[in-house]
Design a protein around this motif. Structure first.
Motif, PDB file in Angstrom:
ATOM      1  N   PHE A 268       3.573 -19.790  22.027  1.00 21.43           N
ATOM      2  CA  PHE A 268       4.691 -19.121  22.685  1.00 21.43           C
ATOM      3  C   PHE A 268       5.157 -17.939  21.838  1.00 21.43           C
ATOM      4  CE2 PHE A 268       9.247 -18.428  23.084  1.00 21.43           C
ATOM      5  CZ  PHE A 268       9.333 -18.118  24.428  1.00 21.43           C
ATOM      6  N   THR A 269       5.336 -18.166  20.546  1.00 20.49           N
ATOM      7  CA  THR A 269       5.772 -17.102  19.637  1.00 20.49           C
ATOM      8  C   THR A 269       4.749 -15.971  19.607  1.00 20.49           C
ATOM      9  OG1 THR A 269       6.981 -18.691  18.292  1.00 20.49           O
ATOM     10  CG2 THR A 269       6.452 -16.583  17.256  1.00 20.49           C
ATOM     11  N   TYR A 270       3.497 -16.320  19.499  1.00 19.67           N
ATOM     12  CA  TYR A 270       2.431 -15.317  19.447  1.00 19.67           C
ATOM     13  C   TYR A 270       2.453 -14.443  20.699  1.00 19.67           C
ATOM     14  CZ  TYR A 270      -2.246 -13.311  19.548  1.00 19.67           C
ATOM     15  OH  TYR A 270      -3.292 -12.440  19.631  1.00 19.67           O
ATOM     16  N   HIS A 271       2.448 -15.060  21.860  1.00 20.34           N
ATOM     17  CA  HIS A 271       2.392 -14.306  23.113  1.00 20.34           C
ATOM     18  C   HIS A 271       3.653 -13.492  23.348  1.00 20.34           C
ATOM     19  CE1 HIS A 271      -1.451 -15.739  24.571  1.00 20.34           C
ATOM     20  NE2 HIS A 271      -1.132 -16.926  24.116  1.00 20.34           N
ATOM     21  N   THR A 272       4.790 -14.048  23.024  1.00 18.31           N
ATOM     22  CA  THR A 272       6.045 -13.338  23.218  1.00 18.31           C
ATOM     23  C   THR A 272       6.133 -12.119  22.304  1.00 18.31           C
ATOM     24  OG1 THR A 272       7.135 -15.378  23.884  1.00 18.31           O
ATOM     25  CG2 THR A 272       8.559 -13.560  23.226  1.00 18.31           C
ATOM     26  N   MET A 273       5.817 -12.295  21.029  1.00 12.01           N
ATOM     27  CA  MET A 273       5.886 -11.174  20.086  1.00 12.01           C
ATOM     28  C   MET A 273       4.822 -10.124  20.406  1.00 12.01           C
ATOM     29  SD  MET A 273       8.581 -11.788  18.511  1.00 12.01           S
ATOM     30  CE  MET A 273       8.572 -10.434  17.358  1.00 12.01           C
ATOM     31  N   ALA A 274       3.648 -10.554  20.874  1.00  4.79           N
ATOM     32  CA  ALA A 274       2.610  -9.599  21.267  1.00  4.79           C
ATOM     33  C   ALA A 274       3.092  -8.767  22.460  1.00  4.79           C
ATOM     34  CB  ALA A 274       1.318 -10.332  21.614  1.00  4.79           C
ATOM     35  N   PHE A 275       3.728  -9.419  23.425  1.00  3.07           N
ATOM     36  CA  PHE A 275       4.247  -8.696  24.587  1.00  3.07           C
ATOM     37  C   PHE A 275       5.332  -7.706  24.165  1.00  3.07           C
ATOM     38  CE2 PHE A 275       7.399  -8.392  28.066  1.00  3.07           C
ATOM     39  CZ  PHE A 275       6.616  -7.702  28.971  1.00  3.07           C
ATOM     40  N   ILE A 276       6.233  -8.123  23.299  1.00  2.00           N
ATOM     41  CA  ILE A 276       7.307  -7.246  22.828  1.00  2.00           C
ATOM     42  C   ILE A 276       6.710  -6.041  22.102  1.00  2.00           C
ATOM     43  CG2 ILE A 276       9.242  -7.066  21.201  1.00  2.00           C
ATOM     44  CD1 ILE A 276       9.861 -10.052  21.907  1.00  2.00           C
ATOM     45  N   SER A 277       5.729  -6.284  21.255  1.00  2.00           N
ATOM     46  CA  SER A 277       5.090  -5.201  20.505  1.00  2.00           C
ATOM     47  C   SER A 277       4.351  -4.244  21.439  1.00  2.00           C
ATOM     48  CB  SER A 277       4.133  -5.791  19.473  1.00  2.00           C
ATOM     49  OG  SER A 277       3.549  -4.775  18.718  1.00  2.00           O
ATOM     50  N   LEU A 278       3.633  -4.798  22.405  1.00  5.13           N
ATOM     51  CA  LEU A 278       2.916  -3.975  23.370  1.00  5.13           C
ATOM     52  C   LEU A 278       3.892  -3.115  24.182  1.00  5.13           C
ATOM     53  CD1 LEU A 278       0.155  -3.359  24.745  1.00  5.13           C
ATOM     54  CD2 LEU A 278       0.725  -5.179  26.356  1.00  5.13           C
ATOM     55  N   LEU A 279       4.959  -3.711  24.649  1.00  3.41           N
ATOM     56  CA  LEU A 279       5.980  -3.001  25.403  1.00  3.41           C
ATOM     57  C   LEU A 279       6.585  -1.880  24.559  1.00  3.41           C
ATOM     58  CD1 LEU A 279       7.126  -3.361  28.255  1.00  3.41           C
ATOM     59  CD2 LEU A 279       8.909  -4.800  27.283  1.00  3.41           C
ATOM     60  N   ASN A 280       6.898  -2.194  23.315  1.00  2.00           N
ATOM     61  CA  ASN A 280       7.478  -1.211  22.403  1.00  2.00           C
ATOM     62  C   ASN A 280       6.532  -0.028  22.186  1.00  2.00           C
ATOM     63  OD1 ASN A 280       9.526  -0.349  20.468  1.00  2.00           O
ATOM     64  ND2 ASN A 280       7.950  -0.772  18.952  1.00  2.00           N
ATOM     65  N   THR A 281       5.258  -0.320  21.947  1.00  4.99           N
ATOM     66  CA  THR A 281       4.277   0.745  21.726  1.00  4.99           C
ATOM     67  C   THR A 281       4.128   1.609  22.978  1.00  4.99           C
ATOM     68  OG1 THR A 281       3.091  -0.636  20.146  1.00  4.99           O
ATOM     69  CG2 THR A 281       1.876   1.222  21.082  1.00  4.99           C
ATOM     70  N   TRP A 282       4.035   0.973  24.138  1.00  4.12           N
ATOM     71  CA  TRP A 282       3.892   1.689  25.404  1.00  4.12           C
ATOM     72  C   TRP A 282       5.078   2.621  25.631  1.00  4.12           C
ATOM     73  CZ3 TRP A 282       6.021   0.000  30.537  1.00  4.12           C
ATOM     74  CH2 TRP A 282       5.469   0.723  31.606  1.00  4.12           C
ATOM     75  N   ILE A 283       6.277   2.135  25.389  1.00  7.10           N
ATOM     76  CA  ILE A 283       7.483   2.941  25.588  1.00  7.10           C
ATOM     77  C   ILE A 283       7.532   4.090  24.588  1.00  7.10           C
ATOM     78  CG2 ILE A 283      10.008   2.912  25.410  1.00  7.10           C
ATOM     79  CD1 ILE A 283       9.797  -0.027  26.549  1.00  7.10           C
TER      80      ILE A 283
END
Length: 161
Positions: free
Chosen positions: A139-154
């Motif tokens: 859960f932590t891995y997937h959530t932090m990966a999504f947050i990081s991906l979203l941040n990079t995209w933005i």
């Protein structure tokens, strides 16, 4: 919630958005925020403990809106994977439709606080309600990966939409 409280909170949030694009979040003072929002310091402190509490409230509003579309859809009969995919698609779609707000939240302010608030939000919303399905590390891995991906995209200014 009392109308006056809503009005004060809305004014403080708007003022913070105006200030956060002009200067670093950590350099914004309660006094200048209150002056721009046209509220007393006592009004600020009756609604928020400090600036981080205010920005956390803004984050929560953003996250609530981000997942609203996904949570209003009928998810009956869908697998956990399909629900997860719908959630991510809905969140990305919301961020894309609200680029300016997303850019302010992800590019300005305290990124670590945003990540912490977003992780906590997802944990409260999903993990704590279904700990039998989601293990803490994946859960932590997937959530932090999504947050990081979203941040990079933005921060890359939405290169692929």
């Amino acid at each position: 919630m009392d109308r006056r409280i809503k009005k004060s909170k809305r004014a403080l949030k708007r003022a913070l958005f105006e200030l956060i694009v002009k200067k670093e979040y950590s350099k914004i003072t309660v006094s200048e925020l209150c002056e721009l929002a046209d509220v007393n310091r006592s009004t600020f402190y009756s609604n928020y403990e400090d600036m981080d509490t205010l920005i956390s409230d803004i984050h929560r509003d953003f996250f609530d809106e981000m997942i609203k579309k996904y949570t209003t859809e009928n998810l009956e009969g869908l697998s956990d994977l399909q629900i997860h995919q719908k959630a991510i698609s809905g969140m990305i779609e919301y961020v894309e439709q609200n680029r300016k707000l997303a850019k302010i939240l992800f590019s300005h302010g305290d990124r670590r606080l945003l990540e912490k608030n977003m992780f906590t939000y997802f944990k409260e919303r999903y993990y704590s309600k279904r700990p039998d399905i989601l293990e803490v590390y994946p859960f932590t891995y997937h959530t932090m990966a999504f947050i990081s991906l979203l941040n990079t995209w933005i921060n890359d200014d939405f290169p692929c939409s």
